[in-house]
Enzyme design. Structure first.
Site, mmCIF file in Angstrom:
data_model
loop_
_atom_site.group_PDB
_atom_site.id
_atom_site.type_symbol
_atom_site.label_atom_id
_atom_site.label_comp_id
_atom_site.label_asym_id
_atom_site.label_seq_id
_atom_site.Cartn_x
_atom_site.Cartn_y
_atom_site.Cartn_z
ATOM 1 N N SER A 109 0.810 -1.213 0.000
ATOM 2 C CA SER A 109 0.000 0.000 0.000
ATOM 3 C C SER A 109 0.846 1.266 0.000
ATOM 4 O O SER A 109 1.912 1.324 0.621
ATOM 5 C CB SER A 109 -0.913 0.008 1.230
ATOM 6 O OG SER A 109 -1.590 1.246 1.362
ATOM 7 N N TYR A 132 -2.410 5.260 -4.336
ATOM 8 C CA TYR A 132 -3.391 6.317 -4.131
ATOM 9 C C TYR A 132 -2.903 7.535 -4.907
ATOM 10 O O TYR A 132 -1.732 7.915 -4.803
ATOM 11 C CB TYR A 132 -3.525 6.676 -2.652
ATOM 12 C CG TYR A 132 -4.378 5.725 -1.853
ATOM 13 C CD1 TYR A 132 -5.737 5.580 -2.127
ATOM 14 C CD2 TYR A 132 -3.835 4.981 -0.805
ATOM 15 C CE1 TYR A 132 -6.522 4.713 -1.389
ATOM 16 C CE2 TYR A 132 -4.616 4.113 -0.064
ATOM 17 C CZ TYR A 132 -5.958 3.984 -0.362
ATOM 18 O OH TYR A 132 -6.735 3.124 0.372
ATOM 19 N N THR A 158 -5.999 2.495 -6.875
ATOM 20 C CA THR A 158 -7.269 2.522 -6.155
ATOM 21 C C THR A 158 -8.081 3.729 -6.606
ATOM 22 O O THR A 158 -7.616 4.866 -6.509
ATOM 23 C CB THR A 158 -7.031 2.572 -4.641
ATOM 24 O OG1 THR A 158 -6.380 1.361 -4.235
ATOM 25 C CG2 THR A 158 -8.338 2.711 -3.882
ATOM 26 N N LYS A 237 -8.391 -0.799 -9.232
ATOM 27 C CA LYS A 237 -9.090 -1.449 -8.111
ATOM 28 C C LYS A 237 -10.201 -0.546 -7.586
ATOM 29 O O LYS A 237 -9.970 0.629 -7.304
ATOM 30 C CB LYS A 237 -8.110 -1.751 -6.978
ATOM 31 C CG LYS A 237 -8.747 -2.382 -5.746
ATOM 32 C CD LYS A 237 -7.703 -2.664 -4.676
ATOM 33 C CE LYS A 237 -8.319 -3.300 -3.451
ATOM 34 N NZ LYS A 237 -9.156 -2.338 -2.682
ATOM 35 N N HIS A 261 -13.891 -1.772 -1.426
ATOM 36 C CA HIS A 261 -12.938 -1.283 -0.425
ATOM 37 C C HIS A 261 -13.235 -1.874 0.957
ATOM 38 O O HIS A 261 -13.095 -1.206 1.985
ATOM 39 C CB HIS A 261 -12.962 0.246 -0.365
ATOM 40 C CG HIS A 261 -11.641 0.872 -0.019
ATOM 41 N ND1 HIS A 261 -10.842 1.497 -0.941
ATOM 42 C CD2 HIS A 261 -10.975 0.970 1.157
ATOM 43 C CE1 HIS A 261 -9.746 1.957 -0.355
ATOM 44 N NE2 HIS A 261 -9.813 1.642 0.926
#
Length: 384
Positions: A109, A132, A158, A237, A261
């Protein structure tokens, strides 16, 4: 020594709750608003039955799997999850090492408590970087360039978190990072310290960080921009709508993860499993063969088989991995992945499948008493 005697992925959650600080456990386990979607992710699996076939040679069952040139011991990847350091001092490094030991790809992440360099140094070859998208595109470019240079195999963008969902547990707990932890990919952003600052009026520091940095004006035009700065496969995603899946194909993405999510964004959104067949149909209707993965609510090997039978190319596993990390560090995650693989292997054998490629819609029936399931095509019913 950690107690790793749990027998399934539901029991490991119970053990994690015993050992984790309340703020950390609530962060991992809850969702947005009423948490309806968190429950729906799990209950959706009970709407399908598995119809086994008999007298098949299952003396050897092959659970191995490959997507984007990434090999896996089973059709499961470790999902991207933030701040593993909340669960265990080993942080994402321990999780990545466990994934390597289990032969499973690891998704790292952006909001991690380890660095890209530390993850590279684990030696795990099959790593994906979850991205992100923040407003500062030069920082985004820096992350992507570093991930590619450090041997990550794909990017997972994402797209369902342009704003953070209303996570009341985090606000109630005034969620902050404990002393000694830092968001290693965000350290050069001036706002990164907000996730560690308690504020009795404004609640969660994570909410403030997202509000200040994540780009809520993001559109599909980001995909061509990203394609211009990397050669890595681009996986999107957070899609649920078939219309968005069609746009993803039009914009040339290399893969899709059908996801809500973990129920942490829009409450009352449908589960990924519920929308999976429609998304797969939309993608294939565009003439595309890109992989379509799914996440949300996976706790059993039979869940993985149901997802594959509904058209998933693979499955992402989230919360149970973090619970295993909390209970036993690297060994706890290895135990979680070993249990899931054993369940997949046994369930495949009992269903009459000796390879992942043999799993298909012919294995599925709608459960008569578990609530409505999407209608099955007549052609499929004729094959039962």
């Amino acid at each position: 020594m950690a107690d790793l005697s749990f027998l399934n992925l539901e029991e490991v959650e119970e053990e994690a709750k015993k050992v984790m600080p309340k703020m950390a456990f609530d962060y991992y386990s809850t969702g947005s608003d009423t948490c309806y979607t968190v429950g729906e992710n799990r209950s959706c699996f009970s709407r399908y039955l598995l119809l086994p076939r008999m007298l098949r040679n299952v003396s050897r069952v092959d659970t191995s799997h490959e997507l984007f040139g990434i090999r896996s011991s089973m059709p499961v990847w470790v999902a991207p999850m933030a701040m593993h350091g909340l669960a265990h001092p080993g942080r994402e490094v321990a999780t990545c090492r466990a994934a390597a030991a289990a032969g499973v790809p690891f998704t790292f992440s952006t909001v991690a408590t380890s660095s890209l360099q530390e993850i590279q140094e684990t030696g795990h070859d099959n790593r994906i970087f979850q991205l992100y998208v923040i407003r500062n595109r030069e920082v985004v470019r820096r992350w992507v360039t570093e991930a590619e240079s450090r041997g990550f195999k794909a990017l997972m963008v994402t797209v369902d978190a342009q704003r953070l969902g209303n996570r009341e547990a985090d606000a109630r707990n005034k969620f902050t990072l404990p002393p000694g932890l830092a968001l290693r990919n965000l350290e050069y952003l001036s706002s990164a310290s907000t996730v560690q600052a308690r504020d009795s009026q404004d609640g969660s520091g994570l909410m403030k960080l997202f509000t200040s940095e994540v780009d809520d004006s993001l559109t599909w035009e980001f995909i061509p921009w990203l394609r211009g700065v990397t050669k890595l496969p681009i996986i999107v995603k957070g899609l649920l709508s078939p219309a968005d899946a069609e746009l993803a194909v039009q914009y040339g993405v290399d893969g899709i993860v059908v996801s809500n999510h973990g129920g942490r964004q829009l409450d009352y959104a449908p589960s990924g499993l519920h929308m999976l067949p429609a998304v797969v149909a939309a993608v294939r209707g565009c003439g595309s063969s890109i992989p379509v993965l799914v996440d949300g609510g996976v706790r059993r090997g039979t869940d993985v088989i149901k997802a594959l039978a509904l058209g998933a190319s693979g499955v992402l596993l989230g919360r149970p991995v973090l619970y295993g990390l909390a209970v036993g560090g690297q060994a706890g995650v290895e135990r979680v992945l070993q249990l899931l693989r054993s369940e997949i292997e046994l369930s495949m054998a009992l269903a009459g499948c000796s390879s992942v490629q043999q799993i298909g819609p012919q294995l599925l029936l709608p459960a008569p008493s578990a609530g409505p399931a999407p209608p099955m095509p007549a052609a499929q019913l004729c094959k039962l």
